[in-house]
Design a protein around this motif. Structure first.
Motif, PDB file in Angstrom:
ATOM      1  N   GLN A   7       2.623   7.358   5.723  1.00 53.90           N
ATOM      2  CA  GLN A   7       4.088   7.481   5.725  1.00 53.90           C
ATOM      3  C   GLN A   7       4.521   8.926   5.903  1.00 53.90           C
ATOM      4  O   GLN A   7       5.431   9.220   6.661  1.00 53.90           O
ATOM      5  N   ARG A   8       3.860   9.820   5.218  1.00 52.62           N
ATOM      6  CA  ARG A   8       4.261  11.226   5.234  1.00 52.62           C
ATOM      7  C   ARG A   8       3.910  11.909   6.554  1.00 52.62           C
ATOM      8  O   ARG A   8       4.578  12.852   6.970  1.00 52.62           O
ATOM      9  N   PHE A   9       2.875  11.440   7.205  1.00 51.73           N
ATOM     10  CA  PHE A   9       2.429  11.987   8.490  1.00 51.73           C
ATOM     11  C   PHE A   9       2.209  10.832   9.465  1.00 51.73           C
ATOM     12  O   PHE A   9       1.079  10.403   9.686  1.00 51.73           O
ATOM     13  N   PRO A  10       3.276  10.308  10.065  1.00 47.69           N
ATOM     14  CA  PRO A  10       3.144   9.112  10.904  1.00 47.69           C
ATOM     15  C   PRO A  10       2.235   9.275  12.116  1.00 47.69           C
ATOM     16  O   PRO A  10       1.821   8.292  12.709  1.00 47.69           O
ATOM     17  N   ARG A  11       1.894  10.486  12.477  1.00 46.56           N
ATOM     18  CA  ARG A  11       0.975  10.682  13.608  1.00 46.56           C
ATOM     19  C   ARG A  11      -0.474  10.427  13.201  1.00 46.56           C
ATOM     20  O   ARG A  11      -1.349  10.305  14.050  1.00 46.56           O
ATOM     21  N   ILE A  12      -0.738  10.348  11.898  1.00 46.00           N
ATOM     22  CA  ILE A  12      -2.102  10.140  11.411  1.00 46.00           C
ATOM     23  C   ILE A  12      -2.295   8.665  11.072  1.00 46.00           C
ATOM     24  O   ILE A  12      -1.622   8.115  10.213  1.00 46.00           O
ATOM     25  N   ARG A  13      -3.230   8.061  11.791  1.00 45.17           N
ATOM     26  CA  ARG A  13      -3.519   6.645  11.591  1.00 45.17           C
ATOM     27  C   ARG A  13      -4.576   6.454  10.513  1.00 45.17           C
ATOM     28  O   ARG A  13      -5.432   7.329  10.316  1.00 45.17           O
ATOM     29  N   VAL A  14      -4.521   5.333   9.840  1.00 47.25           N
ATOM     30  CA  VAL A  14      -5.532   4.990   8.840  1.00 47.25           C
ATOM     31  C   VAL A  14      -6.919   5.066   9.473  1.00 47.25           C
ATOM     32  O   VAL A  14      -7.861   5.599   8.888  1.00 47.25           O
ATOM     33  N   ALA A  15      -7.049   4.562  10.691  1.00 45.92           N
ATOM     34  CA  ALA A  15      -8.351   4.549  11.373  1.00 45.92           C
ATOM     35  C   ALA A  15      -8.926   5.950  11.517  1.00 45.92           C
ATOM     36  O   ALA A  15     -10.153   6.129  11.440  1.00 45.92           O
ATOM     37  N   GLN A  16      -8.102   6.955  11.725  1.00 51.43           N
ATOM     38  CA  GLN A  16      -8.597   8.321  11.874  1.00 51.43           C
ATOM     39  C   GLN A  16      -9.268   8.806  10.585  1.00 51.43           C
ATOM     40  O   GLN A  16     -10.310   9.462  10.638  1.00 51.43           O
ATOM     41  N   TYR A  53       0.847  -1.176   0.000  1.00 56.65           N
ATOM     42  CA  TYR A  53       0.000   0.000   0.000  1.00 56.65           C
ATOM     43  C   TYR A  53       0.887   1.232   0.000  1.00 56.65           C
ATOM     44  O   TYR A  53       1.452   1.582   1.038  1.00 56.65           O
ATOM     45  N   PRO A  54       1.002   1.884  -1.158  1.00 58.72           N
ATOM     46  CA  PRO A  54       1.812   3.104  -1.179  1.00 58.72           C
ATOM     47  C   PRO A  54       1.204   4.121  -0.228  1.00 58.72           C
ATOM     48  O   PRO A  54      -0.014   4.173  -0.064  1.00 58.72           O
ATOM     49  N   HIS A  55       2.045   4.856   0.423  1.00 55.81           N
ATOM     50  CA  HIS A  55       1.650   5.921   1.360  1.00 55.81           C
ATOM     51  C   HIS A  55       1.244   5.410   2.737  1.00 55.81           C
ATOM     52  O   HIS A  55       0.988   6.202   3.631  1.00 55.81           O
ATOM     53  N   ILE A  56       1.162   4.089   2.923  1.00 59.11           N
ATOM     54  CA  ILE A  56       0.751   3.512   4.197  1.00 59.11           C
ATOM     55  C   ILE A  56       1.916   2.747   4.801  1.00 59.11           C
ATOM     56  O   ILE A  56       2.608   2.005   4.112  1.00 59.11           O
ATOM     57  N   GLU A  57       2.127   2.960   6.086  1.00 52.51           N
ATOM     58  CA  GLU A  57       3.198   2.277   6.815  1.00 52.51           C
ATOM     59  C   GLU A  57       2.555   1.437   7.911  1.00 52.51           C
ATOM     60  O   GLU A  57       1.763   1.946   8.707  1.00 52.51           O
ATOM     61  N   LYS A  58       2.892   0.165   7.951  1.00 53.77           N
ATOM     62  CA  LYS A  58       2.347  -0.729   8.970  1.00 53.77           C
ATOM     63  C   LYS A  58       3.489  -1.542   9.550  1.00 53.77           C
ATOM     64  O   LYS A  58       4.153  -2.289   8.855  1.00 53.77           O
TER      65      LYS A  58
END
Length: 103
Positions: A20-29, A6-11
């Motif tokens: 990835q660009r904003f690690p403080r922002i979770r997918v769930a948010q 998943y580009p742009h997503i870090e897990k």
């Protein structure tokens, strides 16, 4: 076995999926906006100008492929909020403020 990327997503293991660009922002948010308001990817980007369409699409793709995981994360967060509200309502500060008619 097929591994999806998943580009742009870090897990990372034992951590929530994040941008990835904003690690403080979770997918769930971001997904919560989709669930709560029914926002499209375009509307999410209008409401959150820092979010690119590619990031929003990757987020939603990750969600639909890992819906049980993200829904569980949202449920746990909701339960934590409810517990915190209950603890706040029984705090001495809350009781004093309520007695003074300030709450």
């Amino acid at each position: 076995m097929l591994t999806l990327n998943y580009p742009h997503i870090e897990k990372t293991e034992n951590q929530p999926a994040r941008l990835q660009r904003f690690p403080r922002i979770r997918v769930a948010q971001i997904v919560m906006d989709y669930i709560a308001y029914g926002w499209s990817v375009e509307e999410m980007c209008r409401q959150h100008p820092y979010l690119t369409q590619a990031e929003a699409h990757a987020t939603m793709g990750y969600y639909f492929d890992h819906q049980e995981e993200i829904d569980q994360e949202i449920k746990e967060e909701w339960e934590q909020v409810q517990q915190s509200r209950h603890e706040l309502a029984s705090s001495p500060f809350y009781n004093r403020m309520k007695a003074k008619g300030l709450l």
